[in-house]
Scaffold this active site. Sequence first.
Site, PDB file in Angstrom:
ATOM      1  N   LYS A  70       1.005  -1.356   0.278  1.00 18.89           N
ATOM      2  CA  LYS A  70       0.104  -0.075  -0.206  1.00 18.89           C
ATOM      3  C   LYS A  70       0.806   1.330   0.187  1.00 18.89           C
ATOM      4  O   LYS A  70      -0.136   2.316  -0.415  1.00 18.89           O
ATOM      5  CB  LYS A  70      -0.939   0.136   0.997  1.00 18.89           C
ATOM      6  CG  LYS A  70      -2.092  -1.070   1.257  1.00 18.89           C
ATOM      7  CD  LYS A  70      -2.865  -1.090   2.176  1.00 18.89           C
ATOM      8  CE  LYS A  70      -3.717  -1.943   2.460  1.00 18.89           C
ATOM      9  NZ  LYS A  70      -4.732  -2.204   3.560  1.00 18.89           N
ATOM     10  N   ASP A 110      -9.988   1.547   2.634  1.00 18.32           N
ATOM     11  CA  ASP A 110     -10.103   1.106   3.748  1.00 18.32           C
ATOM     12  C   ASP A 110     -11.045   1.691   5.288  1.00 18.32           C
ATOM     13  O   ASP A 110     -11.640   1.322   5.850  1.00 18.32           O
ATOM     14  CB  ASP A 110      -8.452   0.755   4.577  1.00 18.32           C
ATOM     15  CG  ASP A 110      -7.932   0.036   3.673  1.00 18.32           C
ATOM     16  OD1 ASP A 110      -8.685  -1.134   3.468  1.00 18.32           O
ATOM     17  OD2 ASP A 110      -6.934  -0.424   3.503  1.00 18.32           O
TER      18      ASP A 110
HETATM   19  P1  NAP Z   1       0.953  -4.588  10.298  1.00 14.27           P
HETATM   20  O1  NAP Z   1       0.838  -3.179   9.467  1.00 14.27           O
HETATM   21  O2  NAP Z   1       1.737  -5.855  10.322  1.00 14.27           O
HETATM   22  O3  NAP Z   1       0.514  -3.992  11.132  1.00 14.27           O
HETATM   23  C1  NAP Z   1       0.247  -4.864  12.844  1.00 14.27           C
HETATM   24  C2  NAP Z   1       0.420  -4.050  14.144  1.00 14.27           C
HETATM   25  O4  NAP Z   1       0.509  -4.504  15.113  1.00 14.27           O
HETATM   26  C3  NAP Z   1       1.940  -3.812  13.807  1.00 14.27           C
HETATM   27  O5  NAP Z   1       2.743  -2.977  13.821  1.00 14.27           O
HETATM   28  C4  NAP Z   1       2.042  -5.118  14.645  1.00 14.27           C
HETATM   29  O6  NAP Z   1       4.007  -4.875  15.360  1.00 14.27           O
HETATM   30  C5  NAP Z   1       1.951  -4.813  16.534  1.00 14.27           C
HETATM   31  N1  NAP Z   1       1.729  -5.731  17.034  1.00 14.27           N
HETATM   32  C6  NAP Z   1       1.617  -7.771  16.566  1.00 14.27           C
HETATM   33  N2  NAP Z   1       1.298  -8.539  17.563  1.00 14.27           N
HETATM   34  C7  NAP Z   1       1.121  -7.649  18.776  1.00 14.27           C
HETATM   35  C8  NAP Z   1       0.549  -7.738  19.682  1.00 14.27           C
HETATM   36  N3  NAP Z   1       0.808  -8.630  20.596  1.00 14.27           N
HETATM   37  N4  NAP Z   1       0.268  -6.384  20.715  1.00 14.27           N
HETATM   38  C9  NAP Z   1       0.781  -5.372  20.561  1.00 14.27           C
HETATM   39  N5  NAP Z   1       0.340  -4.746  19.028  1.00 14.27           N
HETATM   40  C10 NAP Z   1       1.271  -6.306  18.330  1.00 14.27           C
HETATM   41  O7  NAP Z   1      -0.880  -5.238   9.920  1.00 14.27           O
HETATM   42  P2  NAP Z   1      -1.986  -4.438   9.080  1.00 14.27           P
HETATM   43  O8  NAP Z   1      -2.162  -4.840   7.690  1.00 14.27           O
HETATM   44  O9  NAP Z   1      -2.411  -2.739   9.809  1.00 14.27           O
HETATM   45  O10 NAP Z   1      -3.108  -5.328   9.904  1.00 14.27           O
HETATM   46  C11 NAP Z   1      -3.295  -5.440  10.863  1.00 14.27           C
HETATM   47  C12 NAP Z   1      -4.914  -7.022  10.968  1.00 14.27           C
HETATM   48  O11 NAP Z   1      -6.221  -6.304  10.459  1.00 14.27           O
HETATM   49  C13 NAP Z   1      -4.984  -8.027  10.564  1.00 14.27           C
HETATM   50  O12 NAP Z   1      -5.058  -8.782  11.460  1.00 14.27           O
HETATM   51  C14 NAP Z   1      -5.591  -7.770   9.091  1.00 14.27           C
HETATM   52  O13 NAP Z   1      -5.497  -8.823   8.312  1.00 14.27           O
HETATM   53  C15 NAP Z   1      -6.431  -6.871   9.218  1.00 14.27           C
HETATM   54  N6  NAP Z   1      -7.542  -5.660   8.649  1.00 14.27           N
HETATM   55  C16 NAP Z   1      -8.317  -6.172   7.922  1.00 14.27           C
HETATM   56  C17 NAP Z   1      -9.149  -5.731   7.114  1.00 14.27           C
HETATM   57  C18 NAP Z   1     -10.708  -6.082   7.342  1.00 14.27           C
HETATM   58  O14 NAP Z   1     -11.157  -4.762   5.841  1.00 14.27           O
HETATM   59  N7  NAP Z   1     -11.477  -6.290   7.750  1.00 14.27           N
HETATM   60  C19 NAP Z   1      -8.140  -4.303   6.489  1.00 14.27           C
HETATM   61  C20 NAP Z   1      -6.753  -4.328   7.106  1.00 14.27           C
HETATM   62  C21 NAP Z   1      -6.368  -4.690   7.576  1.00 14.27           C
HETATM   63  P3  NAP Z   1       5.205  -5.465  14.612  1.00 14.27           P
HETATM   64  O15 NAP Z   1       5.509  -4.686  13.859  1.00 14.27           O
HETATM   65  O16 NAP Z   1       6.519  -5.384  16.052  1.00 14.27           O
HETATM   66  O17 NAP Z   1       4.900  -6.952  14.114  1.00 14.27           O
END
Ligand code: NAP
Length: 290
Positions: A70, A110
């Site tokens: 993205k 989003d």
């Molecule tokens: P991302 O960019 O990887 O961000 C996730 C963040 O959470 C990272 O900063 C990560 O840290 C942190 N994290 C991981 N484990 C953690 C914990 N135990 N406690 C606190 N923080 C933690 O992922 P994203 O794209 O934002 O997506 C996040 C979630 O949203 C995913 O499950 C994805 O499937 C979901 N999502 C859903 C939709 C929808 O349309 N429903 C759209 C987008 C995303 P690190 O970098 O250190 O790992």
Amino acid sequence: MKQGRLIPFALLGHPVGHSLSPAMHNAAFKVLGLNACYSLLDVPPGGIPRTLEKLRAQKYGGLNVTIPHKEAAYRFLASQGKLSDVAQLLHSVNTVVFRPDGTLLGDNTDAPGFLDALREAFRTSPRGKRILVLGAGGAGRALALTCALQGAESILVADVNLAARRRLLLALRQAAPGLPVAGASLAHARIAARDCDLIIQATPVGLHPGDPSLLPPEAFRKGQIVFDLIYNPPVTPLLATAQAVGARTANGLGMLLHQGARAFRLWTGRPPPVAVMRAALVKALKTRRS
Ligand code: NAP
């Protein structure tokens, strides 16, 4: 959208095989009688500029972009195309529109999709709410910034990734000067959560069997809204914990649906058949889980 030849659409990601978007968009094309097909394209890191040029030449109708591309799509379109206000704010593109004059528009559906889902599930918005965002990655950042601009009362951000948390706090302070924003450790978030009106779960915790709930039962209260972006499983341990104490909950399926519906409208200029798209998503998810 002109009809005649088959118009291709695609989701660019890496990996991308898990996506439910083809089910949703192909069902929409079919019910509207559009000669179009949505598929998945695995694009390795670094491949976005070349792929966007190639697909423009191949006369694609439109694209979605997902992890990890993205920001790369945003950078490409900032120099070679145009960006919507939302994409500019978020520094992130999840939808690419090929315009009739050959130019490319990068947009991000989003965050508006999240607002649609929040309105649909709870008839509410972030306005006036004390909000806890768990996760400062791509999705958490987009939703926190959107909530800030939608009149949130305060925003607390928790993430194990301290650099991501710091970057998000900086962006929030720039986008909404004067809004109370703070960072929290997970331990602090567990205590502060109860005073929040809306909790947004935007980490991957809950995706995998055996994952814990990031927050304990004491973090929740009756009437509080808890929105987990994960939709598979439909009830994460966090949502189950919140439900058990009477909080109102939603998973991420509504956000997936509405970001897709908004992308569909941008590409085709047609009102998206939301009920058909939702049914296709639910069916695809059921098939995946069985
Ligand atoms: P991302 O960019 O990887 O961000 C996730 C963040 O959470 C990272 O900063 C990560 O840290 C942190 N994290 C991981 N484990 C953690 C914990 N135990 N406690 C606190 N923080 C933690 O992922 P994203 O794209 O934002 O997506 C996040 C979630 O949203 C995913 O499950 C994805 O499937 C979901 N999502 C859903 C939709 C929808 O349309 N429903 C759209 C987008 C995303 P690190 O970098 O250190 O790992």
